[in-house]
Scaffold this motif. Structure first.
Motif, PDB file in Angstrom:
ATOM      1  N   UNK A   1       0.849  -1.205   0.000  1.00  0.00           N
ATOM      2  CA  UNK A   1       0.000   0.000   0.000  1.00  0.00           C
ATOM      3  C   UNK A   1       0.883   1.253   0.000  1.00  0.00           C
ATOM      4  N   UNK A   2       0.379   2.368  -0.468  1.00  0.00           N
ATOM      5  CA  UNK A   2       1.191   3.596  -0.460  1.00  0.00           C
ATOM      6  C   UNK A   2       1.501   4.055   0.960  1.00  0.00           C
ATOM      7  N   UNK A   3       2.649   4.731   1.098  1.00  0.00           N
ATOM      8  CA  UNK A   3       3.068   5.318   2.383  1.00  0.00           C
ATOM      9  C   UNK A   3       3.036   4.277   3.507  1.00  0.00           C
ATOM     10  N   UNK A   4       3.592   3.105   3.224  1.00  0.00           N
ATOM     11  CA  UNK A   4       3.595   1.996   4.191  1.00  0.00           C
ATOM     12  C   UNK A   4       4.975   1.373   4.240  1.00  0.00           C
ATOM     13  N   UNK A   5       5.437   1.054   5.440  1.00  0.00           N
ATOM     14  CA  UNK A   5       6.711   0.345   5.607  1.00  0.00           C
ATOM     15  C   UNK A   5       6.518  -0.835   6.536  1.00  0.00           C
ATOM     16  N   UNK A   6       7.012  -2.000   6.102  1.00  0.00           N
ATOM     17  CA  UNK A   6       7.042  -3.201   6.931  1.00  0.00           C
ATOM     18  C   UNK A   6       8.414  -3.304   7.586  1.00  0.00           C
ATOM     19  N   UNK A   7       8.424  -3.654   8.855  1.00  0.00           N
ATOM     20  CA  UNK A   7       9.668  -3.890   9.586  1.00  0.00           C
ATOM     21  C   UNK A   7       9.622  -5.320  10.114  1.00  0.00           C
ATOM     22  N   UNK A   8      10.413  -6.196   9.505  1.00  0.00           N
ATOM     23  CA  UNK A   8      10.474  -7.590   9.923  1.00  0.00           C
ATOM     24  C   UNK A   8      11.661  -7.750  10.862  1.00  0.00           C
ATOM     25  N   UNK A   9      11.377  -8.041  12.119  1.00  0.00           N
ATOM     26  CA  UNK A   9      12.400  -8.166  13.150  1.00  0.00           C
ATOM     27  C   UNK A   9      12.756  -9.638  13.296  1.00  0.00           C
ATOM     28  N   UNK A  10      14.048  -9.980  13.182  1.00  0.00           N
ATOM     29  CA  UNK A  10      14.378 -11.407  13.155  1.00  0.00           C
ATOM     30  C   UNK A  10      15.765 -11.694  13.724  1.00  0.00           C
ATOM     31  N   UNK A  11      15.794 -12.720  14.589  1.00  0.00           N
ATOM     32  CA  UNK A  11      17.075 -13.296  15.021  1.00  0.00           C
ATOM     33  C   UNK A  11      17.538 -14.376  14.057  1.00  0.00           C
ATOM     34  N   UNK A  12      16.608 -14.939  13.304  1.00  0.00           N
ATOM     35  CA  UNK A  12      16.912 -16.046  12.389  1.00  0.00           C
ATOM     36  C   UNK A  12      16.397 -15.711  10.989  1.00  0.00           C
ATOM     37  N   UNK A  13      17.001 -14.741  10.332  1.00  0.00           N
ATOM     38  CA  UNK A  13      16.480 -14.318   9.027  1.00  0.00           C
ATOM     39  C   UNK A  13      16.481 -15.423   7.978  1.00  0.00           C
ATOM     40  N   UNK A  14      17.399 -16.381   8.096  1.00  0.00           N
ATOM     41  CA  UNK A  14      17.431 -17.464   7.114  1.00  0.00           C
ATOM     42  C   UNK A  14      16.245 -18.407   7.248  1.00  0.00           C
ATOM     43  N   UNK A  15      15.489 -18.292   8.351  1.00  0.00           N
ATOM     44  CA  UNK A  15      14.279 -19.096   8.505  1.00  0.00           C
ATOM     45  C   UNK A  15      13.124 -18.534   7.686  1.00  0.00           C
ATOM     46  N   UNK A  16      13.277 -17.316   7.182  1.00  0.00           N
ATOM     47  CA  UNK A  16      12.248 -16.739   6.324  1.00  0.00           C
ATOM     48  C   UNK A  16      12.403 -17.260   4.901  1.00  0.00           C
ATOM     49  N   UNK A  17      11.301 -17.294   4.181  1.00  0.00           N
ATOM     50  CA  UNK A  17      11.353 -17.693   2.785  1.00  0.00           C
ATOM     51  C   UNK A  17      12.268 -16.747   2.011  1.00  0.00           C
ATOM     52  N   UNK A  18      13.017 -17.304   1.072  1.00  0.00           N
ATOM     53  CA  UNK A  18      13.925 -16.478   0.267  1.00  0.00           C
ATOM     54  C   UNK A  18      13.160 -15.392  -0.474  1.00  0.00           C
ATOM     55  N   UNK A  19      11.949 -15.694  -0.900  1.00  0.00           N
ATOM     56  CA  UNK A  19      11.149 -14.704  -1.620  1.00  0.00           C
ATOM     57  C   UNK A  19      10.759 -13.534  -0.725  1.00  0.00           C
ATOM     58  N   UNK A  20      10.523 -13.808   0.564  1.00  0.00           N
ATOM     59  CA  UNK A  20      10.213 -12.729   1.512  1.00  0.00           C
ATOM     60  C   UNK A  20      11.464 -11.887   1.744  1.00  0.00           C
TER      61      UNK A  20
END
Length: 342
Positions: free
Chosen positions: A154-173
């Motif tokens: 959406x416009x004027x929106x920022x997501x902040x993904x906080x992670x200790x284990x970033x490699x556990x997230x999908x590569x596409x994310x």
């Protein structure tokens, strides 16, 4: 100034701050780093800076109505998405308000609700902010659902993904996010922060040396916590040395909740590292049990300690995957007894 609340993370602060000052923040950031180094605090400061209502001076000011609302967690344009278990632990919701056991995952329905909320026009601020913490708590369906929003934010929106284990997230994310890496804090920074909070200098140095670069861990290592840890490890060792299994089974029964079992398993894991270090002639972290470490490291064969370390890791992994607390703790304690008595 508020940005200076983040100790030892100058590069991460500079990156996010400059993006806001240029008026060109990315639509999604992955705030990655070990526990206790300021990731969630950085997320909050970013949200405050993006919506600060101060007309002059540095932003965030930390005191305007918008900054205060974000600090309280009730700004209409800033959403925090946590697992239910974490929300209960922080006192955000009551366990009585939930049906069944609080989930340790961020589920697809919660991500869909977030997407619907972000589709609305900002109610008050300049930028809508969504913080997911920890991001790796999203199950695969939730991550795939979030991916659709990240691809067309959406416009004027920022997501902040906080992670200790970033490699556990999908590569596409991960590929849709600008990565901001937070590093372990230097020991001198930890000492300064502890002294600022009232710790005596010598105690601050001891706690900083055992904190692995984590201010959160350093703050938790107060004298009372260290005494509880010493008593816990003494109880574990007494159960392991008992003539039969009853003490070990009683200990597992008394700490049958999954979080309590994980705390014991992690304490035994750290203690196992101490025993291996002592066996190699090094200086251990748990100085209050230095005598016991010296005695046990000589009495227990190295293969048994290595097996103990592997067993700790397996039990912690099982508990992270919703294993039964009592059964996993029984597995750990009885397994160590077997390793030591072979």
């Amino acid at each position: 100034m508020p940005w200076q609340q983040i100790a030892g993370q100058d590069r991460a602060v500079r990156l996010l701050r400059s993006a806001l000052e240029r008026g060109q923040p990315h639509h999604a950031y992955l705030l990655a780093g070990p526990a206790g180094v300021g990731k969630e605090l950085l997320a909050r400061l970013f949200a405050q800076a993006a919506n600060c209502e101060a007309v002059s001076g540095e932003q965030p000011c930390g005191s305007c109505p918008a900054c205060a609302a974000i600090a309280r967690g009730n700004h209409p344009d800033v959403a925090w998405v946590l697992p239910q278990s974490e929300a209960v632990a922080r006192g955000i919701v009551s366990r009585a308000d939930l049906e069944g056991t609080p989930s340790r995952e961020i589920r697809v329905d919660e991500v869909r609700a977030l997407s619907r909320r972000l589709a609305l026009v900002a109610a008050r601020g300049r930028r809508k902010i969504a913080v997911l913490a920890p991001a790796e708590a999203m199950n695969e369906r939730a991550q795939n659902t979030l991916l659709k929003t990240l691809e067309e934010p959406p416009p004027a929106t920022t997501f902040l993904l906080v992670s200790e284990q970033p490699d556990a997230l999908l590569a596409t994310v991960r590929s849709r996010c600008a990565r901001v890496q937070l590093a372990p804090l230097p020991e001198k920074v930890l000492v300064a922060e502890l002294v600022k909070r009232g710790a005596p200098a010598e105690e601050a140095r001891r706690r900083a040396a055992r904190a692995d670069g984590s201010l959160g861990r350093a703050l938790s290592l107060d004298p009372e916590e260290l005494e509880r840890r010493r008593e816990l490890l003494e109880s574990v060792e007494a159960a392991l040395a008992a003539p039969d299994e009853r003490d070990a089974l009683d200990l597992a029964e008394g700490a049958g909740e999954r979080d309590a079992a994980r705390g014991i398993a992690e304490a035994v894991q750290a203690w196992t590292r101490d025993l291996l270090v002592a066996q190699a002639g090094g200086e251990i972290e748990t100085q209050e049990l230095a005598g016991a470490a010296a005695r046990l490291s000589q009495a227990i064969a190295a293969p048994a300690l290595l097996g103990q370390a592997s067993l700790c890791a397996e039990v912690i992994e099982a508990l992270e995957q919703n294993g039964n607390g009592r059964l996993q703790l029984e597995r750990l304690l009885l397994g160590i007894r077997e390793l030591r008595h072979v």
